[in-house]
Write a protein that holds these residues in place. Structure first.
Motif, short mmCIF file in Angstrom:
data_model
loop_
_atom_site.label_atom_id
_atom_site.label_comp_id
_atom_site.label_asym_id
_atom_site.label_seq_id
_atom_site.Cartn_x
_atom_site.Cartn_y
_atom_site.Cartn_z
N ILE A 199 0.09 9.09 0.64
CA ILE A 199 1.35 8.53 0.12
C ILE A 199 2.47 8.85 1.09
CG2 ILE A 199 2.95 8.41 -1.83
CD1 ILE A 199 0.77 9.76 -3.55
N ASN A 200 3.26 7.84 1.44
CA ASN A 200 4.44 8.05 2.28
C ASN A 200 5.67 7.71 1.45
OD1 ASN A 200 6.65 7.17 4.22
ND2 ASN A 200 5.18 8.09 5.62
N TYR A 201 6.56 8.71 1.26
CA TYR A 201 7.73 8.52 0.40
C TYR A 201 8.95 8.00 1.15
CZ TYR A 201 4.97 11.03 -3.04
OH TYR A 201 3.97 11.41 -3.91
N GLN A 202 8.84 7.83 2.44
CA GLN A 202 9.97 7.35 3.24
C GLN A 202 9.80 5.90 3.69
OE1 GLN A 202 8.74 10.74 3.98
NE2 GLN A 202 10.34 11.20 2.48
N LYS A 203 8.67 5.28 3.43
CA LYS A 203 8.36 3.97 4.02
C LYS A 203 9.12 2.81 3.38
CE LYS A 203 4.83 1.66 2.60
NZ LYS A 203 3.48 1.10 2.43
N GLY A 204 9.69 3.00 2.21
CA GLY A 204 10.37 1.89 1.56
C GLY A 204 9.54 1.31 0.44
N CYS A 205 9.91 0.11 0.01
CA CYS A 205 9.33 -0.47 -1.20
C CYS A 205 7.91 -0.99 -0.98
CB CYS A 205 10.21 -1.62 -1.70
SG CYS A 205 11.84 -1.08 -2.26
N TYR A 206 7.09 -0.79 -1.99
CA TYR A 206 5.76 -1.39 -2.07
C TYR A 206 5.40 -1.46 -3.54
CZ TYR A 206 4.27 3.51 -2.55
OH TYR A 206 4.13 4.81 -2.96
N THR A 207 4.40 -2.21 -3.88
CA THR A 207 4.02 -2.39 -5.27
C THR A 207 3.67 -1.05 -5.92
OG1 THR A 207 3.11 -4.56 -4.71
CG2 THR A 207 2.49 -3.62 -6.84
N GLY A 208 4.39 -0.72 -6.99
CA GLY A 208 4.18 0.54 -7.70
C GLY A 208 5.01 1.69 -7.18
N GLN A 209 5.78 1.47 -6.12
CA GLN A 209 6.51 2.56 -5.45
C GLN A 209 7.50 3.26 -6.37
OE1 GLN A 209 10.00 2.05 -4.45
NE2 GLN A 209 10.24 4.06 -3.47
N GLU A 210 8.17 2.51 -7.22
CA GLU A 210 9.20 3.11 -8.08
C GLU A 210 8.59 4.16 -9.01
OE1 GLU A 210 12.54 1.81 -11.43
OE2 GLU A 210 11.56 0.29 -10.19
N VAL A 211 7.47 3.83 -9.62
CA VAL A 211 6.81 4.77 -10.54
C VAL A 211 6.28 5.97 -9.78
CG1 VAL A 211 4.88 5.06 -12.15
CG2 VAL A 211 6.20 2.93 -12.14
N LEU A 252 0.82 -1.21 0.00
CA LEU A 252 0.00 0.00 0.00
C LEU A 252 0.85 1.27 0.00
CD1 LEU A 252 -2.62 -1.10 2.68
CD2 LEU A 252 -2.60 -1.58 0.22
N SER A 253 0.27 2.36 -0.48
CA SER A 253 1.01 3.63 -0.60
C SER A 253 1.20 4.35 0.72
CB SER A 253 0.28 4.56 -1.59
OG SER A 253 -1.00 4.92 -1.08
N CYS A 254 0.35 4.07 1.72
CA CYS A 254 0.47 4.75 3.01
C CYS A 254 1.35 3.93 3.95
CB CYS A 254 -0.91 4.97 3.64
SG CYS A 254 -1.88 3.45 3.83
#
Length: 326
Positions: free
Chosen positions: A223-235, A48-50
């Motif tokens: 959206i949390n940009y510091q949480k690390g990897c998640y599906t779709g995070q790179e894009v 998840l993005s959060c």
């Protein structure tokens, strides 16, 4: 008629007419996907993005589950019932795709997906809403936006708006009590408040269509940009730090309309021949209507139309927050 809606209408039919500073809304289009097990947070943190690690029983967050290309499959409000139980409250239309998408990955975790058909949802709004909740022992502070209640949750959406997810018996009891002192609204009125608060969501017509930034999840804390990897995070991260998004969600108003447009319906403008965006959410407003729509930044202040013939004009309207489109 939906059983929950029938119950709500009966309660309001039995009540004596009076004025009130609070409104009550039976909500039939929302469901809860329950993720339960020892690995529930760990599993969802990678999907998840959060930031699931920031959740507690006193908080909730907007978020999205995305494809590897960063497009939101479904959006939700996430809250924690206990250390092993997370609720993802989402629009009913995306419940099946949410289960299917998360289900592909959860088989490798000590967690499982459930849908509790016994849960009911309703909304409460108005200047008196906070006091009405407090009389039931449901109290909020500046530090919490979620209050557990009898195995369910009350989510604080804004300073005067709350969304309740409770077991059927508890929902009926609380709704019946509130019905005595509230004016009943409908789902359209709730959607209209969402639009004016700038809160969009993924419906089945718009699944796998928009990245979270296009739905203003930056502005809503989804959206949390510091949480690390998640599906779709790179894009999603590349969109934030490098290229930026050329489209985001804006509000528009039409003064006269008969039928509401559907989510996903394309929009057009005077300056372009092709579609310039898509509707996210729509609600009636008297004889007119209001929408949230994802459109290009450079067209957000233009009049938009539902078709190329440009018969129905929609004028731009403000949101309660600023959009950073740098």
């Amino acid at each position: 008629m939906n059983e929950w809606l029938s119950f709500a209408h009966q309660q309001m039919h039995n009540r004596k007419a009076h004025d009130s500073d609070a409104n009550l809304y039976p909500l039939t289009k929302y469901s809860t996907l329950i993720v339960q097990g020892a690995d529930s947070k760990k599993f969802l943190q990678g999907q998840l993005s959060c930031d699931l690690l920031a959740l507690s029983e006193q908080s909730w967050h907007y978020g999205a589950h995305c494809t590897h290309k960063g497009k939101a499959i479904f959006s939700f409000m996430a809250t924690q019932l206990d250390e092993q139980t997370i609720w993802l409250c989402c629009h009913q239309s995306v419940l099946a795709v949410a289960q299917a998408s998360l289900g592909k990955y959860i088989v490798f975790s000590k967690a499982n997906l459930q849908v509790d058909d016994n849960l009911r949802c309703f909304g409460l709004s108005g200047q008196a809403s906070t006091e009405i909740l407090a009389e039931q022992g449901i109290r909020f502070t500046d530090d919490n936006n979620c209050c557990p209640f009898n195995g369910g949750v009350i989510l604080k959406i804004t300073a005067t708006r709350y969304q309740c997810y409770l077991a059927k018996s508890d929902a009926e009891t609380l709704f019946a009590n509130f019905s005595k002192i509230c004016v009943q609204g409908d789902e359209n009125a709730w959607n209209l408040m969402d639009i004016r608060d700038g809160i969009g969501e993924v419906r089945i017509q718009t699944t796998d269509t928009f990245i979270p930034q296009m739905l203003n999840f930056n502005e809503l804390g989804g959206i949390n940009y510091q949480k690390g990897c998640y599906t779709g995070q790179e894009v999603i991260a590349r969109m934030q730090y490098r290229s930026g998004t050329k489209r985001q969600m804006y509000r528009f108003i039409c003064q006269q309309i008969e039928a509401l447009p559907a989510p996903g319906q394309p929009l057009f403008s005077n300056s372009k021949t092709q579609s310039i965006g898509n509707i996210i959410k729509a609600a009636k407003n008297g004889t007119g209507a209001e929408i949230l729509a994802v459109v290009s930044h450079d067209l957000a202040k233009e009049t938009v139309f539902l078709d190329k013939s440009k018969q129905l004009a929609w004028q731009p309207a403000p949101l309660p927050y600023a959009i950073n489109n740098d």
